[in-house]
Design a protein around this motif. Structure first.
Motif, PDB file in Angstrom:
ATOM      1  N   GLY A 225       8.905  -9.221   1.352  1.00  0.00           N
ATOM      2  CA  GLY A 225       8.346  -8.324   1.072  1.00  0.00           C
ATOM      3  C   GLY A 225       6.681  -8.032   2.129  1.00  0.00           C
ATOM      4  O   GLY A 225       7.096  -9.019   3.555  1.00  0.00           O
ATOM      5  N   ASP A 226       6.375  -7.106   2.560  1.00  0.00           N
ATOM      6  CA  ASP A 226       5.526  -7.085   3.425  1.00  0.00           C
ATOM      7  C   ASP A 226       4.075  -7.910   3.252  1.00  0.00           C
ATOM      8  O   ASP A 226       3.892  -8.487   2.082  1.00  0.00           O
ATOM      9  CB  ASP A 226       4.983  -5.359   3.470  1.00  0.00           C
ATOM     10  N   GLU A 227       3.397  -8.018   4.083  1.00  0.00           N
ATOM     11  CA  GLU A 227       2.121  -9.054   3.447  1.00  0.00           C
ATOM     12  C   GLU A 227       1.680  -8.359   3.492  1.00  0.00           C
ATOM     13  O   GLU A 227       0.767  -7.718   3.478  1.00  0.00           O
ATOM     14  CB  GLU A 227       1.882  -9.807   5.094  1.00  0.00           C
ATOM     15  N   VAL A 228       0.354  -8.854   1.942  1.00  0.00           N
ATOM     16  CA  VAL A 228      -0.739  -8.569   1.627  1.00  0.00           C
ATOM     17  C   VAL A 228      -1.858  -8.974   1.881  1.00  0.00           C
ATOM     18  O   VAL A 228      -2.985 -10.314   2.426  1.00  0.00           O
ATOM     19  CB  VAL A 228      -0.875  -9.646   0.427  1.00  0.00           C
ATOM     20  N   GLU A 229      -2.200  -8.008   2.425  1.00  0.00           N
ATOM     21  CA  GLU A 229      -3.699  -7.984   3.590  1.00  0.00           C
ATOM     22  C   GLU A 229      -5.163  -7.721   2.025  1.00  0.00           C
ATOM     23  O   GLU A 229      -6.111  -8.164   2.828  1.00  0.00           O
ATOM     24  CB  GLU A 229      -3.359  -6.705   4.538  1.00  0.00           C
ATOM     25  N   ASN A 230      -5.083  -6.675   0.911  1.00  0.00           N
ATOM     26  CA  ASN A 230      -6.136  -6.181   0.868  1.00  0.00           C
ATOM     27  C   ASN A 230      -7.026  -7.394  -0.423  1.00  0.00           C
ATOM     28  O   ASN A 230      -6.030  -8.099  -0.592  1.00  0.00           O
ATOM     29  CB  ASN A 230      -5.176  -5.216  -0.143  1.00  0.00           C
ATOM     30  N   ALA A 231      -8.123  -7.494   0.428  1.00  0.00           N
ATOM     31  CA  ALA A 231      -8.884  -8.615   0.321  1.00  0.00           C
ATOM     32  C   ALA A 231      -9.234  -8.387  -1.238  1.00  0.00           C
ATOM     33  O   ALA A 231      -8.820  -9.866  -1.719  1.00  0.00           O
ATOM     34  CB  ALA A 231     -10.395  -8.076   0.005  1.00  0.00           C
ATOM     35  N   HIS A 232      -9.065  -7.475  -1.962  1.00  0.00           N
ATOM     36  CA  HIS A 232      -8.895  -7.218  -3.915  1.00  0.00           C
ATOM     37  C   HIS A 232      -7.302  -7.663  -4.565  1.00  0.00           C
ATOM     38  O   HIS A 232      -8.224  -9.030  -5.113  1.00  0.00           O
ATOM     39  CB  HIS A 232      -9.337  -6.465  -4.550  1.00  0.00           C
TER      40      HIS A 232
END
Length: 280
Positions: A225-232
């Motif tokens: 899957g795509d890499e998680v970038e959201n800080a929360h």
């Protein structure tokens, strides 16, 4: 079936010393003295008899049932001389001994095979007998309680002269009972036959296979899957990884992925006064 059985003169002569001892020996028990006094010449005969957890059939009874599925005529007993005797059951008699106390004994008349012609292979527990042999002499009776049931199986291959006429002995377990294990079952010191292995040796190189598994794992991770970038989201994942994933510890999210727009038509709708133009 009740019938008269005649006792030969030789058998009667053998019983006379025992009968005389029963009349003169005061140390002999009353039961043994009653046996020494002899039994009635009218005896009962059976075709089938259950004893020691086995059901025995006479040979004549089984031969009269050509469609039988079992065989129950094989008999084994250990003689007082330590010799193992194998045979077939021919007759079953119930003897009633004279005296004040009712005393009966069931005896088996058997055709015993010649034990000197028995072949044994102790290291594998194999016993082979010849059913065309016969024990010499007239000692053919045993008490029913001395009998253990066996059956005999011929070799399928009869072209080999080493196997012709020989039958393998199989001991039968009593009905509802299994043989009790003993020390010989675990410490018998037997050696089992093992085919010899091939000469030489060979090696298997698994480096290519292991590298393929690593590459496959890397590809699977890349396609996960795509890499998680959201800080929360990263903070939430970190809390879950550390085991602090209780719902009470997770702060409410300040983000909403979807906001439902109000529908002006639904707010103005009155069920008591429907607008029929909405249906056309």
């Amino acid at each position: 079936m009740i019938f008269a059985i005649a006792i030969g003169s030789s058998a009667y002569d053998e019983l006379c010393p025992f009968r005389f001892q029963g009349q003169t020996d005061s140390s002999m028990s009353a039961e043994l003295r009653q046996v020494a006094d002899g039994f009635s010449y009218r005896v009962r005969s059976f075709n089938v008899y259950d004893v020691n957890g086995y059901r025995f059939h006479t040979t004549g009874y089984e031969q009269s049932r050509p469609n039988r599925k079992t065989t129950n005529t094989g008999v084994f007993t250990l003689g007082q001389d330590g010799v193992e005797y194998y045979g077939r059951l021919e007759e079953i008699y119930e003897l009633k001994f004279r005296g004040s106390v009712p005393l009966t004994h069931v005896i088996f008349k058997c055709h015993w095979f010649d034990p000197t012609l028995t072949r044994r292979t102790p290291n594998v527990g194999l016993v082979e007998i010849r059913q065309d042999s016969k024990l010499p002499g007239d000692d053919v009776y045993i008490v029913a309680q001395q009998a253990t049931q066996v059956y005999y199986l011929s070799y399928p291959c009869q072209t080999d002269k080493r196997l012709q006429g020989w039958d393998v002995v199989y001991k039968v377990s009593p009905h509802g009972k299994l043989p009790v294990p003993n020390n010989e079952d675990y410490n018998n010191g037997r050696e089992f036959f093992q085919e010899e292995g091939l000469e030489g040796s060979f090696e298997i190189d698994l480096s290519d296979v292991m590298g393929m598994e690593v590459d496959n794992q890397r590809i699977a991770d890349e396609e996960a899957g795509d890499e998680v970038e959201n800080a929360h989201d990263l903070e939430l994942l970190e809390r879950l990884r550390l085991g602090r994933d209780s719902e009470d510890d997770i702060p409410p999210s300040n983000y909403a992925d979807y906001v439902e727009e109000p529908n002006s038509d639904d707010e103005d709708y009155d069920p008591a006064n429907p607008d029929y133009d909405d249906y056309f």
